[in-house]
Write a protein that holds these residues in place. Structure first.
Motif, PDB file in Angstrom:
ATOM      1  N   VAL A 211       0.820  -1.211   0.000  1.00 31.63           N
ATOM      2  CA  VAL A 211       0.000   0.000   0.000  1.00 31.63           C
ATOM      3  C   VAL A 211       0.857   1.265   0.000  1.00 31.63           C
ATOM      4  N   LEU A 212       1.919   1.282   0.806  1.00 25.48           N
ATOM      5  CA  LEU A 212       2.736   2.480   0.983  1.00 25.48           C
ATOM      6  C   LEU A 212       3.964   2.527   0.081  1.00 25.48           C
ATOM      7  N   GLY A 213       4.305   1.401  -0.514  1.00 23.62           N
ATOM      8  CA  GLY A 213       5.488   1.363  -1.370  1.00 23.62           C
ATOM      9  C   GLY A 213       6.759   1.624  -0.584  1.00 23.62           C
ATOM     10  N   LEU A 214       6.958   0.913   0.511  1.00 21.86           N
ATOM     11  CA  LEU A 214       8.108   1.170   1.373  1.00 21.86           C
ATOM     12  C   LEU A 214       9.424   1.014   0.616  1.00 21.86           C
ATOM     13  N   ARG A 215       9.607  -0.101  -0.056  1.00 23.48           N
ATOM     14  CA  ARG A 215      10.861  -0.316  -0.781  1.00 23.48           C
ATOM     15  C   ARG A 215      10.982   0.627  -1.977  1.00 23.48           C
ATOM     16  N   ARG A 216       9.896   0.763  -2.719  1.00 21.06           N
ATOM     17  CA  ARG A 216       9.929   1.604  -3.921  1.00 21.06           C
ATOM     18  C   ARG A 216      10.224   3.060  -3.561  1.00 21.06           C
ATOM     19  N   ASN A 217       9.545   3.574  -2.549  1.00 17.86           N
ATOM     20  CA  ASN A 217       9.753   4.976  -2.180  1.00 17.86           C
ATOM     21  C   ASN A 217      11.079   5.198  -1.467  1.00 17.86           C
ATOM     22  N   SER A 218      11.579   4.172  -0.790  1.00 14.46           N
ATOM     23  CA  SER A 218      12.921   4.289  -0.205  1.00 14.46           C
ATOM     24  C   SER A 218      13.963   4.438  -1.303  1.00 14.46           C
ATOM     25  N   ALA A 219      13.814   3.654  -2.365  1.00 15.88           N
ATOM     26  CA  ALA A 219      14.748   3.760  -3.490  1.00 15.88           C
ATOM     27  C   ALA A 219      14.650   5.138  -4.141  1.00 15.88           C
ATOM     28  N   ARG A 220      13.447   5.662  -4.248  1.00 14.29           N
ATOM     29  CA  ARG A 220      13.270   7.002  -4.822  1.00 14.29           C
ATOM     30  C   ARG A 220      13.884   8.068  -3.915  1.00 14.29           C
ATOM     31  N   ALA A 221      13.757   7.867  -2.609  1.00  8.12           N
ATOM     32  CA  ALA A 221      14.343   8.819  -1.665  1.00  8.12           C
ATOM     33  C   ALA A 221      15.863   8.822  -1.781  1.00  8.12           C
ATOM     34  N   VAL A 222      16.445   7.651  -2.024  1.00  8.52           N
ATOM     35  CA  VAL A 222      17.894   7.570  -2.234  1.00  8.52           C
ATOM     36  C   VAL A 222      18.273   8.326  -3.501  1.00  8.52           C
ATOM     37  N   GLU A 223      17.507   8.099  -4.577  1.00  9.73           N
ATOM     38  CA  GLU A 223      17.784   8.781  -5.846  1.00  9.73           C
ATOM     39  C   GLU A 223      17.670  10.296  -5.702  1.00  9.73           C
ATOM     40  N   ALA A 224      16.752  10.734  -4.830  1.00  2.00           N
ATOM     41  CA  ALA A 224      16.549  12.172  -4.631  1.00  2.00           C
ATOM     42  C   ALA A 224      17.553  12.777  -3.667  1.00  2.00           C
ATOM     43  N   GLY A 225      18.401  11.945  -3.068  1.00  2.00           N
ATOM     44  CA  GLY A 225      19.404  12.434  -2.137  1.00  2.00           C
ATOM     45  C   GLY A 225      18.858  12.750  -0.760  1.00  2.00           C
ATOM     46  N   VAL A 226      17.669  12.231  -0.446  1.00  2.00           N
ATOM     47  CA  VAL A 226      17.051  12.483   0.859  1.00  2.00           C
ATOM     48  C   VAL A 226      17.693  11.628   1.943  1.00  2.00           C
ATOM     49  N   VAL A 227      18.135  10.437   1.570  1.00  2.00           N
ATOM     50  CA  VAL A 227      18.721   9.509   2.533  1.00  2.00           C
ATOM     51  C   VAL A 227      19.832   8.728   1.836  1.00  2.00           C
ATOM     52  N   ALA A 228      20.851   8.350   2.601  1.00  4.90           N
ATOM     53  CA  ALA A 228      21.940   7.558   2.043  1.00  4.90           C
ATOM     54  C   ALA A 228      21.459   6.139   1.765  1.00  4.90           C
ATOM     55  N   GLU A 229      22.016   5.534   0.717  1.00  4.22           N
ATOM     56  CA  GLU A 229      21.556   4.207   0.324  1.00  4.22           C
ATOM     57  C   GLU A 229      21.774   3.177   1.434  1.00  4.22           C
ATOM     58  N   ALA A 230      22.913   3.214   2.100  1.00  2.00           N
ATOM     59  CA  ALA A 230      23.170   2.238   3.161  1.00  2.00           C
ATOM     60  C   ALA A 230      22.170   2.396   4.302  1.00  2.00           C
ATOM     61  N   ASP A 231      21.837   3.646   4.632  1.00  2.00           N
ATOM     62  CA  ASP A 231      20.863   3.881   5.704  1.00  2.00           C
ATOM     63  C   ASP A 231      19.482   3.372   5.304  1.00  2.00           C
ATOM     64  N   ALA A 232      19.091   3.622   4.060  1.00  2.00           N
ATOM     65  CA  ALA A 232      17.785   3.165   3.588  1.00  2.00           C
ATOM     66  C   ALA A 232      17.721   1.649   3.551  1.00  2.00           C
TER      67      ALA A 232
END
Length: 257
Positions: A211-232
């Motif tokens: 429903v929330l797209g946890l993995r998908r939106n985490s990957a997008r957040a990494v691409e947007a520079g919101v969070v580091a990939e290792a942290d996500a």
């Protein structure tokens, strides 16, 4: 070993809408939503943003053979699918149209509903005014809309969860419309009948991810520079393997013309 966040493709929209409606949370709030609309045999009801027709059948059952259900959607693929599903239901009609310019005559329906639609539209106030136009005097408009600022994911890395929630809210055109629809409806000339804050709670990762797209939106957040990939990646891994809890508030509002 370096962890990488797992990107997932966006789901097919028709499959997503049907799947979300079939979850325990979806079934629960939709039943409450139908009850709040106070549907009766003979009513004419419009489902604005009907998608593939996920809810049209239950609405048709509620208004019976003497009633009419009109689904409206602006996406040609959704209109085609809804028409296909209800080709053998003479009381169900599906029209192409936009909520800002509804393909309905003035004072032509008894009930109207939007289900998680106003969060995406260009102008929620104008859309609500359009609904006021097509409702008969005394008609009821039901709205189910989330407040994405209320999204929380319980996890030991509180800041990572906050960044994820803010990122998700930022991707929605009108992320706080759930808390605003009662006010906007009053301005449009409606009388508010009820306001219910419905807690949407997920206790398992897979349903929340669906429903929330946890993995998908985490990957997008990494691409947007919101969070580091290792942290996500670490955040997602802990969510998948540990006790899970996430949720947000969905507002169910009914207004009378």
């Amino acid at each position: 070993m370096t962890q990488h966040v797992e990107a997932t493709a966006a789901p097919d929209q028709i499959a997503y809408l049907d799947a979300a409606a079939g979850t325990a949370v979806g079934l629960d709030y939709k039943q409450r939503f139908r009850a709040a609309l106070d549907l009766s045999p003979g009513h004419a009801v419009v489902d604005i943003g009907c998608g593939p027709g996920t809810d049209l059948g239950r609405l048709a059952d509620a208004v019976g053979e003497t009633g009419t259900v009109i689904g409206v959607d602006r996406e040609p693929r959704m209109v085609a699918e809804a028409r296909r599903r209800f080709a053998d239901r003479p009381t169900v009609e599906v029209r192409a149209g936009d909520v800002h310019h509804l393909p309905l005559a003035a004072t032509s329906v008894d009930r109207a509903r939007t289900d998680r639609v106003l969060q995406h539209v260009d102008d929620p106030a104008a859309a609500i005014t359009q609904v006021r136009r097509v409702l008969r005097p005394g008609g009821v408009f039901g709205m189910a809309e989330p407040d994405w600022d209320s999204l929380v994911v319980a996890e030991e890395d509180v800041e990572a969860s906050r960044r994820f929630s803010r990122f998700v809210a930022g991707r929605v055109r009108n992320p706080t419309v759930g808390r605003e629809v009662a006010r906007l409806s009053t301005v449009a000339g409606f009388e508010i009948r009820s306001v219910e804050a419905f807690p949407v709670v997920f206790r398992d990762f897979q349903t929340a991810d669906q429903v929330l797209g946890l993995r998908r939106n985490s990957a997008r957040a990494v691409e947007a520079g919101v969070v580091a990939e290792a942290d996500a990646a670490g955040w997602i891994q802990r969510l998948r393997t540990g006790p899970f809890l996430a949720g947000f508030t969905l507002y169910l509002v009914t207004a009378q013309a």
